[in-house]
Design an enzyme around this catalytic site. Structure first.
Site, mmCIF file in Angstrom:
data_model
loop_
_atom_site.group_PDB
_atom_site.id
_atom_site.type_symbol
_atom_site.label_atom_id
_atom_site.label_comp_id
_atom_site.label_asym_id
_atom_site.label_seq_id
_atom_site.Cartn_x
_atom_site.Cartn_y
_atom_site.Cartn_z
ATOM 1 N N ARG A 43 8.924 -1.476 -6.759
ATOM 2 C CA ARG A 43 8.940 -2.381 -7.961
ATOM 3 C C ARG A 43 10.269 -1.873 -9.077
ATOM 4 N NH1 ARG A 43 2.979 -1.464 -9.240
ATOM 5 N NH2 ARG A 43 3.904 0.639 -9.348
ATOM 6 N N HIS B 251 1.364 -6.820 -3.256
ATOM 7 C CA HIS B 251 1.253 -6.024 -1.802
ATOM 8 C C HIS B 251 1.445 -7.180 -0.478
ATOM 9 C CE1 HIS B 251 -1.598 -3.459 -4.299
ATOM 10 N NE2 HIS B 251 -0.886 -2.806 -3.757
ATOM 11 N N SER C 57 -1.878 -2.947 -9.195
ATOM 12 C CA SER C 57 -3.398 -3.148 -9.207
ATOM 13 C C SER C 57 -4.084 -2.673 -10.505
ATOM 14 C CB SER C 57 -3.823 -2.442 -8.117
ATOM 15 O OG SER C 57 -3.589 -2.626 -6.749
ATOM 16 N N LYS D 19 -9.517 10.137 -5.940
ATOM 17 C CA LYS D 19 -9.557 8.847 -6.892
ATOM 18 C C LYS D 19 -10.734 8.305 -6.990
ATOM 19 C CE LYS D 19 -4.695 7.535 -5.995
ATOM 20 N NZ LYS D 19 -3.773 6.399 -5.843
#
Length: 160
Positions: A90, A17, A129, A41
């Protein structure tokens, strides 16, 4: 003035990040890191903890600020005159997902919002994460993945 927003949950912030934040800070006059408060979440860290982690991590980058928001990103952007979203990629699987969101954001915003994709630096291509949380939950040293203050917060959270 060119302002971009880099939205995410940042639970926790990783060196991947921070790579995207630092690189985008050279491309835009101001970068707002937006932490989404999403009730759907169940994050490990509270919004306030994530904001604190990020503020410490970006304190040396003068044109970066950290905010929290809830609701639709495009609504926040309209209210604050921001027209560019920064997203990190990514792998090709990220692109499929992010492209769909970028296209729908552009459509819903009546073509006023664009998304800029930055491929992550190769040394962070594997990093997420969720991987960091998994390792930290077993007491693994995660200082290669996150800033030291974040690693300590993870250690405290998991009582390791």
């Amino acid at each position: 003035m060119s302002i971009a927003i880099y939205p995410g949950s940042f639970d926790p912030v990783t060196f991947g990040h921070l790579d995207v934040i630092k690189r985008s800070s050279t491309m835009f006059e101001e970068v707002v890191v937006g932490i989404l408060s999403n009730n759907a979440k169940h994050p490990l860290f509270t919004v306030e903890e994530r904001k604190d982690m990020l503020e410490k991590a970006v304190s040396d980058i003068p044109n970066v600020s950290v905010i929290t928001f809830d609701g639709l990103l495009i609504d926040y952007m309209k209210a604050h005159d921001i027209s560019v979203i920064v997203r990190g990629l990514r792998a090709i699987t990220d692109f499929d997902y992010e492209l769909q969101i970028a296209q729908s954001n552009r459509k819903v915003s009546c073509d006023t919002i664009d998304t800029v994709f930055l491929t992550t630096s190769i040394e962070y291509a594997y990093l997420s994460s969720s991987i960091v949380r998994e390792y930290a939950s077993y007491g693994t040293d995660v200082t290669d993945f996150v800033p030291k203050h974040v690693a300590q917060m993870l250690k405290n959270k998991f009582n390791n």
